[in-house]
Design a protein around this motif. Structure first.
Motif, PDB file in Angstrom:
ATOM      1  N   TRP A 162      21.330-115.626  17.352  1.00 27.76           N
ATOM      2  CA  TRP A 162      19.872-115.497  17.217  1.00 27.76           C
ATOM      3  C   TRP A 162      19.546-115.329  18.897  1.00 27.76           C
ATOM      4  O   TRP A 162      18.531-114.585  18.966  1.00 27.76           O
ATOM      5  CB  TRP A 162      19.268-116.540  16.853  1.00 27.76           C
ATOM      6  CG  TRP A 162      19.352-116.771  15.183  1.00 27.76           C
ATOM      7  CD1 TRP A 162      20.196-117.639  14.743  1.00 27.76           C
ATOM      8  CD2 TRP A 162      18.111-116.215  14.356  1.00 27.76           C
ATOM      9  NE1 TRP A 162      19.821-117.293  13.202  1.00 27.76           N
ATOM     10  CE2 TRP A 162      18.623-116.494  13.238  1.00 27.76           C
ATOM     11  CE3 TRP A 162      17.384-115.249  14.368  1.00 27.76           C
ATOM     12  CZ2 TRP A 162      18.230-116.302  11.976  1.00 27.76           C
ATOM     13  CZ3 TRP A 162      16.632-114.883  13.337  1.00 27.76           C
ATOM     14  CH2 TRP A 162      16.942-115.045  12.087  1.00 27.76           C
ATOM     15  N   THR A 163      19.918-115.979  19.828  1.00 22.65           N
ATOM     16  CA  THR A 163      19.445-115.991  21.034  1.00 22.65           C
ATOM     17  C   THR A 163      19.819-114.560  21.603  1.00 22.65           C
ATOM     18  O   THR A 163      18.838-113.726  22.347  1.00 22.65           O
ATOM     19  CB  THR A 163      20.333-116.956  21.800  1.00 22.65           C
ATOM     20  OG1 THR A 163      19.844-118.238  21.272  1.00 22.65           O
ATOM     21  CG2 THR A 163      19.890-117.141  23.558  1.00 22.65           C
ATOM     22  N   ASN A 164      20.858-113.962  21.455  1.00 21.86           N
ATOM     23  CA  ASN A 164      21.188-112.576  21.827  1.00 21.86           C
ATOM     24  C   ASN A 164      20.481-111.560  21.259  1.00 21.86           C
ATOM     25  O   ASN A 164      19.866-110.520  21.984  1.00 21.86           O
ATOM     26  CB  ASN A 164      22.585-112.319  21.544  1.00 21.86           C
ATOM     27  CG  ASN A 164      23.549-112.609  22.790  1.00 21.86           C
ATOM     28  OD1 ASN A 164      23.250-111.836  23.846  1.00 21.86           O
ATOM     29  ND2 ASN A 164      24.118-113.743  22.950  1.00 21.86           N
ATOM     30  N   PHE A 165      19.938-111.670  20.104  1.00 21.13           N
ATOM     31  CA  PHE A 165      19.064-110.675  19.317  1.00 21.13           C
ATOM     32  C   PHE A 165      17.535-110.734  19.554  1.00 21.13           C
ATOM     33  O   PHE A 165      16.896-109.779  19.402  1.00 21.13           O
ATOM     34  CB  PHE A 165      19.568-110.457  17.800  1.00 21.13           C
ATOM     35  CG  PHE A 165      20.596-110.075  17.462  1.00 21.13           C
ATOM     36  CD1 PHE A 165      22.149-110.446  17.859  1.00 21.13           C
ATOM     37  CD2 PHE A 165      20.661-108.596  16.853  1.00 21.13           C
ATOM     38  CE1 PHE A 165      23.239-109.909  17.319  1.00 21.13           C
ATOM     39  CE2 PHE A 165      21.811-107.924  16.706  1.00 21.13           C
ATOM     40  CZ  PHE A 165      22.891-108.575  16.836  1.00 21.13           C
ATOM     41  N   TYR A 166      17.173-111.815  20.267  1.00 17.33           N
ATOM     42  CA  TYR A 166      15.768-111.876  20.519  1.00 17.33           C
ATOM     43  C   TYR A 166      15.583-111.964  21.729  1.00 17.33           C
ATOM     44  O   TYR A 166      14.410-111.738  22.148  1.00 17.33           O
ATOM     45  CB  TYR A 166      15.117-113.181  19.613  1.00 17.33           C
ATOM     46  CG  TYR A 166      15.043-112.600  18.171  1.00 17.33           C
ATOM     47  CD1 TYR A 166      13.982-111.814  17.726  1.00 17.33           C
ATOM     48  CD2 TYR A 166      16.155-112.715  17.041  1.00 17.33           C
ATOM     49  CE1 TYR A 166      13.755-111.464  16.514  1.00 17.33           C
ATOM     50  CE2 TYR A 166      15.901-112.270  16.130  1.00 17.33           C
ATOM     51  CZ  TYR A 166      14.915-111.590  15.716  1.00 17.33           C
ATOM     52  OH  TYR A 166      14.709-111.211  14.407  1.00 17.33           O
ATOM     53  N   HIS A 167      16.765-112.049  22.739  1.00 20.28           N
ATOM     54  CA  HIS A 167      16.300-112.236  24.176  1.00 20.28           C
ATOM     55  C   HIS A 167      16.591-110.843  24.627  1.00 20.28           C
ATOM     56  O   HIS A 167      17.370-110.130  24.353  1.00 20.28           O
ATOM     57  CB  HIS A 167      17.168-113.206  24.951  1.00 20.28           C
ATOM     58  CG  HIS A 167      17.408-113.114  26.361  1.00 20.28           C
ATOM     59  ND1 HIS A 167      16.478-113.326  27.221  1.00 20.28           N
ATOM     60  CD2 HIS A 167      18.224-112.657  27.123  1.00 20.28           C
ATOM     61  CE1 HIS A 167      16.815-113.165  28.272  1.00 20.28           C
ATOM     62  NE2 HIS A 167      17.946-112.709  28.370  1.00 20.28           N
TER      63      HIS A 167
END
Ligand SMILES: Cc1ncc(C[n+]2csc(CCOP(=O)(O)OP(=O)(O)O)c2C)c(N)n1
Ligand SMILES: [Mg+2]
Length: 583
Positions: free
Chosen positions: A406-411
């Motif tokens: 999630w972090t990678n896809f929204y950062h």
């Protein structure tokens, strides 16, 4: 009058190398070392588990471009630092680990029945780049120089020196000549030859659709400006490994962030030449193989690496160059400028625009998650709020299973070298130590770490380390009370149809994938940190603002919707990645 010790010699050699910070837990077996660090003005940062000393040193090294130094004491201390060393070697961070060993009479070879003794270099020798025991005080300077030389040769990784307690601590009268680093190791970057640069320019200027692919080597070489200049000159798209995200500001039209996985495949299939910079083209780069990359017969590759062992390791190179990436790019740029008339940009603007449209479409699809305002929240809100409220050049850390996804896809990575994770090892819990190392590497800047509740459970005690060292770190713990990523896999393995229809299984159908609750906010408060708990999307920004205003450290316990959290974006690609590509 005896006036030095092995530990004192080590401390002075580190000082000559410009080291200012060492990470590790104290012990009598290397009192001679750490007490000399203090006397010389080097600071010691002490975690509460040795493995985190390795992660602190690794993150510190990666963010600063300097050497990260950690220490551990013989037997249990060394046993505890092993996992950290495995990870830092895999991630390729420049870490020197100094350990104490039992006295020379009991070690190497190990005497039967020795207390707190095991074959430390034997074990670390298998997992690190280099590992060596010191047999006598007289040989210590020479072997420490060898260790430091290894630290700065080839791909960064873990280098280990093991020093018996009597050599560390015993006071001796000895004149130990203090060599400057330039007297025992290469200081200048490895330069490519003019011929290699011209051959690379031939390939890139002759191609109709060139691209660049950047790995962590670009970060270690700090080659960001040169990378951008070459990409812009060629109007070539730039893909990266996961670990090198952000080496080109992801707002650049030439940047193809890794989260656009299918587009990455397309770009790599449309390119007839690729300039690979500081990347091994390993498994997370799909081995450089079809169907994810164009076949070698139709795609020339110029590969540049500071470690000859990586050249042509996974994909055949047309031109293989052993050189520092930054020096190479600077020379290449000059060569390209001189041959500007050969540049044919036909079709490139159209290609870049087409990629841009695809990225925009996928981004809008992803951003629909932000319209979900239900409680407990969709995890996307947390990442987006962090992107907005932390300074752009703050270090951003992703840790956990689905949490890291999630972090990678929204950062969005806009400043190079600021996104950390354990991209090669996926080590849950490394983010605690990494955050501390990163905070020390970027004084005055807050550090953001988004972490799963499983991952946080491995080392929550390091919040106290951050309190003790007064570090401005905010940990946002995404609490789904499950090993989310594994539960997703497991549920599909157990009942794929039910998962597709119902999105989840009933509790009794899963196998030990649920966790009980730890109140990470209260745990943080008990250690003297700011702590709070939130569950609604509207609460994220105010809580984050309070955490930042507290000066840190702070822990925000975020209740996320466990079903939504399980369905993280892009998971299918990670599953595919585990198979050998057909090509
Ligand atoms: C140290 C370690 N042990 C086991 C694993 C295997 N593993 C990968 S993801 C995962 C679940 C992670 O749970 P959590 O940190 O809560 O993150 P979530 O997936 O729930 O977001 C596990 C156990 C791992 N990557 N690292
Ligand atoms: Mg979890």
């Amino acid at each position: 009058m005896p006036d030095t010790s092995g530990g004192d010699v080590l401390a002075r050699m580190l000082q000559a190398e410009g080291v200012t910070t060492v990470f590790g837990i104290i012990d009598g077996t290397y009192f001679g070392f750490y007490s000399s660090l203090k006397r010389l003005g080097l600071s010691l940062v002490t975690p509460r588990h040795e493995t985190n000393a390795a992660h602190m040193a690794g993150a510190y090294a990666r963010v600063t471009g300097r050497l990260g130094v950690c220490m551990a004491s013989n037997g249990p201390g060394v046993a505890n630092i092993l996992p950290g060393l495995v990870v830092e070697e895999a991630e390729g961070n420049r870490v020197l680990c100094i350990t104490s060993a039992r006295r020379t009479g009991a070690m190497y070879p190990l005497r039967t029945g020795t207390y707190q003794g095991f074959d430390q270099t034997g074990v670390i020798g298998r997992i690190a780049k280099w590992s060596q025991e010191v047999p006598s005080f007289e040989r210590l300077p020479e072997l420490m120089r060898a260790a430091l030389r290894q630290c700065w040769e080839g791909r960064p990784g873990v280098v280990h020196l093991d020093v018996p307690e009597n050599i560390m601590n015993a006071k001796v009268s000895a004149e130990v000549a203090g060599w400057q680093p330039s007297q025992y190791r290469r200081m200048a970057p490895l330069e490519p030859s003019d011929a290699e640069v011209e051959r690379a320019a031939d390939v890139l200027l002759g191609a109709s659709a060139p691209m660049l692919h950047a790995g962590s080597g670009v970060i270690h070489a700090l080659a960001y400006d040169e990378l951008r200049a070459v990409a812009e000159f060629l109007q070539a798209p730039v893909t990266t490994s996961w670990a090198a995200r952000g080496v080109l500001d992801e707002r650049s039209p030439l940047a193809i962030p890794m989260i656009h996985v299918k587009l990455n495949h397309l770009v790599r299939n449309e390119a007839d030449a690729v300039l690979v910079l500081g990347s091994r083209l390993g498994e997370t780069d799909w081995w450089g193989k079809p169907p994810y990359w164009r076949a070698p017969a139709e795609q020339q590759m110029v590969q540049v690496d500071c470690d000859g062992r990586n050249l042509g390791a996974n994909k055949p190179a047309t031109v293989a160059v052993l050189a520092d990436v930054r020096s190479f790019l600077a020379k290449l740029l000059a060569a390209l400028e001189a041959r500007r008339s050969e540049l044919r940009l036909v079709g490139r603007a159209e290609r870049i625009a087409r990629y841009g449209q695809k990225m925009q479409r996928y981004r809008s699809k992803l951003d629909r998650a932000l319209e979900d305002t239900s409680e407990p929240m969709n995890p996307a809100h947390v990442v987006r709020a962090c992107d907005e409220l932390f300074p752009k050049d703050s270090v951003f850390i992703a840790d956990g299973g689905n949490t890291a996804v999630w972090t990678n896809f929204y950062h969005q990575a806009t400043v190079p070298g600021r996104l950390l994770s354990t991209f090669k090892m996926g080590m849950l819990g490394a983010g605690l130590g990494q955050a501390i190392g990163a905070a020390l590497a970027t004084p005055g800047k807050p550090v953001c770490c988004i972490i799963g509740d499983g991952a946080m459970g491995f080392h929550p005690q390091e919040v106290e380390t951050a309190v003790r060292h007064r570090l401005p770190i905010v940990w946002l713990v995404l609490c789904d009370r499950q090993w989310g990523m594994v539960k997703m896999n497991q549920s599909f393995a157990l009942k794929p149809l039910k998962m597709l229809v119902r999105k989840r299984l009933d509790p009794e159908e899963n196998i030990w994938s649920d966790l009980g609750e730890i109140r990470f906010d209260l745990l943080a408060q008990s250690m003297g940190a700011h702590g709070e708990r939130i569950g609604s999307p509207a609460a994220v920004r105010p809580a984050l603002a309070r955490a930042l205003a507290s000066g840190g450290p702070a822990v925000i316990h975020v209740d996320v919707n466990p079903v939504t959290h399980m369905w993280a974006p892009g998971l299918v690609h990670f599953k595919e990645m585990h198979q050998e590509p057909k090509g």
